[in-house]
Design a protein around this motif. Structure first.
Motif, PDB file in Angstrom:
ATOM      1  N   LEU A 254      -4.672  -7.305   4.519  1.00 41.20           N
ATOM      2  CA  LEU A 254      -4.763  -8.380   6.212  1.00 41.20           C
ATOM      3  C   LEU A 254      -5.482  -7.199   7.008  1.00 41.20           C
ATOM      4  O   LEU A 254      -5.571  -7.650   8.562  1.00 41.20           O
ATOM      5  CB  LEU A 254      -3.721  -7.992   6.874  1.00 41.20           C
ATOM      6  N   SER A 255      -7.071  -6.794   6.953  1.00 40.97           N
ATOM      7  CA  SER A 255      -7.312  -5.236   8.221  1.00 40.97           C
ATOM      8  C   SER A 255      -8.078  -6.731   9.010  1.00 40.97           C
ATOM      9  O   SER A 255      -8.907  -8.063   8.606  1.00 40.97           O
ATOM     10  CB  SER A 255      -8.565  -4.832   7.220  1.00 40.97           C
ATOM     11  N   GLU A 256      -8.930  -5.900  10.196  1.00 43.32           N
ATOM     12  CA  GLU A 256      -9.924  -6.678  11.253  1.00 43.32           C
ATOM     13  C   GLU A 256      -9.147  -8.090  11.120  1.00 43.32           C
ATOM     14  O   GLU A 256      -9.949  -9.538  11.877  1.00 43.32           O
ATOM     15  CB  GLU A 256     -11.124  -6.417  10.439  1.00 43.32           C
ATOM     16  N   ASN A 257      -7.913  -8.095  12.159  1.00 43.58           N
ATOM     17  CA  ASN A 257      -7.370  -9.458  12.294  1.00 43.58           C
ATOM     18  C   ASN A 257      -6.459  -8.973  13.901  1.00 43.58           C
ATOM     19  O   ASN A 257      -6.143 -10.296  14.733  1.00 43.58           O
ATOM     20  CB  ASN A 257      -6.651 -10.142  11.425  1.00 43.58           C
ATOM     21  N   ASN A 258      -6.444  -7.960  14.456  1.00 41.48           N
ATOM     22  CA  ASN A 258      -6.278  -7.810  15.144  1.00 41.48           C
ATOM     23  C   ASN A 258      -4.664  -7.983  15.678  1.00 41.48           C
ATOM     24  O   ASN A 258      -3.788  -8.428  16.823  1.00 41.48           O
ATOM     25  CB  ASN A 258      -6.557  -8.728  16.702  1.00 41.48           C
TER      26      ASN A 258
END
Length: 964
Positions: A254-258
């Motif tokens: 779920l990386s780079e989703n803030n």
């Protein structure tokens, strides 16, 4: 330089196992019916595949085995094609480009032809890692009813999900990564894919997909979920209790989703028993690392990079026996490295850990003994505050493949014995430390490196001969190494595989070799700040960055017109000996973001074709011999942020379209040309402008009152100290190289020119000097409270200096000299405590110089040429400061004067000043032990110092007057 780990490293065994399952499901006869007759491919399907091939651009012969020749007729033997042994129908079409660095550039381009519809029994379609940029996912893909495996991570545009997808309930593997960031709405259609085991929707904008969690939670067979960089909306808290993700999930990205901690942690730890790979990098996780991670007993790989995690590495990580990769770069972790390593040494993790990354945190201390971590393959500790010498225990890590210690404060000498056991080393980064490499001339390293950075290590003066043994290098940075040698011929033969080459900031001499042989995409070449000479050699057309600045290259650059297709983003030829006219073929360079041709001897007009640089953000033609008017085509360059045309021979009025069409400008320099006429009011539309330099021209008229529309100058602080661009390239499948280009501008500061680069974004400067401007200074300029420098000197400006000038509280440089200003110096000027340079000379100013430590600290030359000015530091005293006796005074006056003269002696002032300093430091020494006293007396002593200074200065001047 920043080294980060790729977010797409999934366990390869899972991929292989999944593919095997699919193939066995598709054709059990292949495995169990060895007596089957092997059939050739179907004619209709062969023609369909050839039609599909015609829609592709195959520059590297990837599909050379496909054809109609007799020896190629069996399409089942073509590269990437597999058929059923029983029926001859094509079941697998796998044109995936390998992640291996040797396959770089071997990509397919073009469109995906609907001819694939004739492959009626197609079960497996993989076109990943190719370039189908701009091509939408074809609607017909969803009509391949027997498809079970689909991978289109090839730059296609997912405008919408083809409707037939919703009916393919037997899908097992779906990868629709989308580099064009198109948005999808509801993901309800996913819930019908009940057999789905692998789902990857990376780079698809799911901002509007508020039901994403509910949709994927219904996929009970799901083992791999990748939603990297999807702009996921936070999970609705109520959904957490009504929908749980499949507890069989093994890989979750779920990386780079803030995503905030509150949106991830509550449901994440329900997956603790099955999850093996977890990537939560580039989110908004805060606080210390939660202890609930220790419940993930199967966890093998954990990425928590680029969050806001604090503290150290918890002790429980040392007891996670399955953990072999722990990546925590770019957080706010702090503390001693030795303590963190000790926490990992307390249990079974010490033996299993293969990768540890703590890059770009706030970790301190020396490098501890790591000899017990015998399985370690990756160790990246760069961009911290580590110090001391590099521990020799590293040389005992026999499995080490990647070592990054760059950008710390390590010192000492590294000899070849340090590397004697590192036969597996592939990546070595020792850059930006205070290290000396002592390697013998004939040393043969035990390793074969693929990526090497030794920037700022002491290694010269000879070019390192041991590099000749490194024939697998893809990335090489030996900048600022003190090399003063010529580049040997063998090096250019070695360089053919390079993607990154940095030789900058040495004293390398000789001619630069032909670089057009470099064959990979996104090449970065930086040979700036050396002594290369001669004509510029042929350059690769597939570069991202080419920096040849600050050398001695000569001749013209007309060769650029022979480069028809290129991918250049950054091109810097500044500070060379180049001459001739600028080529008129810039329409071939539409991808350029940076073009710097400053400090050469180019002549003639600026060609109209420069208006075709639609993506240009920095254009610098500073200090050449260019003439003529600015071509109106430049107004098409609407992305320009830096436009520097200073020090040429350009003429005409300043074009109005600069303010109308180039509203992204941050820096505009037209200095030292022949521009004339008024300053156009349209310039006031440049709300983002921070540096406006129109000095040394023939501009006349008034200063526009609307300059207060320069919004960026009305703010005291700047958000970013640099102006430039950054990008990244993949060096290896696992590593990425971050590089940047910093804009630089020459500004006249404190009487001389200075280059501003790393701090350019902090400079806010208005320079209209050396023109023919008249009238008063508009009071609206006093709204520009962020101004650091204001230079209006050498004009014909009139009127008084407005008292509002004291509102420019950020000023460090103020030059109003050689104008026609009249009246007194406003007292508000003495309130500018940060003023470092002031020049009010040669005006018609009058009256007393306002008292204050600031104005009295400047040299008298600052006020020269104002005949009616008086007061310190000028020798001309004001009338109220003169107390000499007038003719006819009585004896009482003489007696009083004698008494004053006896009291006010030089010794008195010496004693006064010495007493002040003795008392001052005596009190300060005491106050150092008591913080509350220190704060209480600070303001009192500061005010007392100012009062004493002014009083002493006035009285000393009075004493000198008496004695004269």
């Amino acid at each position: 330089m920043i080294i980060t780990m790729s977010s797409k490293l999934f366990p390869i065994l899972e991929y292989v196992a999944l593919l095997s399952v699919i193939l066995f499901q598709l054709e059990p006869g292949i495995a169990h019916h060895s007596n089957n007759v092997v059939m050739g491919c179907i004619d209709e399907e062969r023609e369909a595949l050839l039609t599909f091939k015609q829609s592709l651009v195959d520059e590297y012969g990837f599909l050379s085995s496909w054809g109609r020749d007799n020896d190629k007729r069996d399409c089942c033997k073509w590269r990437g094609v597999r058929c059923s042994n029983k029926t001859g129908y094509v079941k697998v079409l796998n044109l995936r480009r390998s992640d291996d660095e040797n396959s770089r550039g071997q990509v397919l381009k073009g469109t995906i032809s609907p001819a694939l519809l004739k492959l009626h029994d197609l079960r497996h379609l993989d076109l990943s890692n190719n370039h189908f940029r701009g091509s939408p996912v074809p609607e017909f893909i969803g009509s391949l009813s027997k498809l079970r495996y689909l991978n289109l991570s090839c730059g296609t545009s997912l405008l919408k999900v083809p409707r037939p997808f919703r009916c393919l309930s037997e899908f097992v593997y779906l990868h629709l990564e989308n580099s064009n960031l198109f948005s999808l709405g509801s993901l309800e259609w996913l819930s019908h894919l009940s057999s789905l085991r692998h789902l990857d929707l990376s780079y698809i904008n799911l901002t509007k997909s508020s039901d994403w969690f509910q949709a994927v939670a219904k996929l009970r067979s799901l083992k791999t979920l990748v939603l990297h960089s999807c702009a996921l909306p936070p999970i609705n808290p109520s959904s957490i209790w009504h929908f749980n993700l499949s507890t069989s999930i093994e890989t979750l990205d779920l990386s780079e989703n803030n995503l905030p901690s509150s949106s991830v942690y509550p449901w994440l730890f329900n997956l603790s028993r099955s999850i093996q790979y977890l990537n939560l990098g580039f989110n908004s996780l805060q606080g210390s690392i939660p202890g609930a991670f220790q419940l993930m007993v199967s966890l093998r790989t954990l990425y928590l990079s680029s969050n806001e995690l604090e503290g150290g590495i918890p002790k429980f990580f040392g007891n996670m026996c399955s953990l072999n990769r722990l990546f925590l770069p770019q957080n706010k972790l702090s503390g001693e490295l030795s303590e963190m390593i000790q926490n990992l040494s307390g249990g079974c993790t010490m033996n299993s850990l293969e990768g540890l990354s703590l890059v770009a945190n706030d970790i301190t201390g020396p490098l501890p003994d790591l000899v017990g971590f015998s399985s370690l393959k990756t160790l990246t500790l760069g961009e911290n505050r580590l110090n001391g010498t590099i521990n020799k225990s590293l040389s005992q890590l026999l499995k080490l493949e990647s070592l990054s210690l760059g950008t710390n404060s390590f010192t000492g000498v590294i000899s070849e014995t340090f590397f004697s056991n590192m036969s597996n080393l592939q990546m070595l980064y020792l850059n930006d430390n205070s290290l000396t490499l002592k390697l013998s001339h004939d040393w043969v390293p035990p390793f074969q490196l693929k990526s090497l950075s030794l920037a700022s290590c002491k290694m010269g003066p000879h070019f390192p001969k041991w590099l000749q043994t490194q024939n697998q290098l893809i990335s090489l940075d030996v900048s600022n190494n003190g090399i003063s040698d010529a580049v040997p011929d063998w090096f250019w033969d070695l360089s053919i595989e390079l993607v990154l080459l940095n030789l900058s900031n040495n004293q390398i001499r000789g001619k630069l070799s032909n670089l057009s042989f470099l064959r990979y995409d996104d090449i970065v070449i930086d040979v700036s700040s050396n002594h290369f000479w001669g004509p510029i050699p042929p350059l690769p057309s597939n570069s991202t960055l080419l920096n040849l600045s600050k050398n001695k290259f000569s001749g013209s650059i007309t060769f650029l017109c022979s480069i028809i297709k290129n991918t250049w983003n950054f091109f810097d030829l500044s500070s060379n000996l180049l001459s001739g006219g600028l080529p008129d073929c810039w329409l071939n360079f539409d991808s350029l973001s940076i073009l710097n041709l400053a400090n050469n001897s180019f002549s003639g007009k600026i060609p109209d074709s420069m208006g075709f640089l639609h993506n240009i953000q920095t254009l610098s033609l500073h200090n050449n011999r260019l003439t003529g008017e600015l071509p109106s085509s430049l107004k098409n360059c609407s992305q320009l942020r830096v436009l520097d045309l200073g020090e040429n021979a350009l003429y005409s009025e300043i074009p109005t379209w600069i303010g109308g069409s180039l509203q992204n400008l941050i820096v505009l320099s037209l200095k030292s040309n022949n521009f004339h006429g008024n300053i156009p009011l349209q310039l006031c539309h440049l709300a983002l402008i921070q540096v406006l330099d129109l000095s040394l021209n023939n501009i006349s008229g008034n200063i526009p009152k609307c300059f207060n529309n320069f919004s960026a100058m009305t703010r005291e602080k700047s958000s970013n100290p640099i102006i430039g661009l950054a990008d990244k390239i993949w060096i290896l499948p696992r590593y990425v190289y971050m590089y940047s280009y910093l804009d630089n501008v020459l500004l006249t500061w404190k009487g001389s020119e200075h280059e501003y680069k790393s701090t350019l974004g902090l400079v806010k400067c208005l320079d209209l000097s050396s023109n023919k401007l008249d009238g008063a200074i508009p009071e609206e300029i006093m709204d520009l409270v962020g101004l650091i420098a204001l230079n209006l000197s050498r004009n014909h400006l009139t009127g008084p200096i407005t008292p509002k000038i004291g509102e420019l509280t950020s000023l460090d440089f103020l030059d109003l000299s050689r104008n026609l200003f009249s009246g007194s110096i406003p007292s508000s000027l003495s309130q500018l405590s940060g003023l470092g340079v002031l020049d009010l000379s040669y005006n018609n100013l009058s009256g007393k110089i306002p008292l204050g430590t600031q104005l009295q600290s400047f040299n008298a030359s600052v006020y020269a040429g104002n005949l009616e000015l008086c007061g310190f530091p000028l020798a001309n005293m004001c009338p109220d400061e003169e107390s000499a006796p007038s003719p006819g005074t009585d004896d009482d006056s003489d007696t009083l004067e004698d008494e004053d003269d006896q009291f006010i002696t030089l010794g008195f002032y010496v004693s006064l000043i010495l007493g002040f300093f003795v008392g001052f430091w005596g009190v300060c020494g005491t106050l150092m032990l008591n913080r509350s006293w220190r704060y209480g007396y600070y303001n009192f002593l500061t005010g007392m110092k100012d009062w004493l200074y002014v009083t002493a200065a006035v009285n000393i001047a009075k004493l000198q007057k008496f004695r004269s």
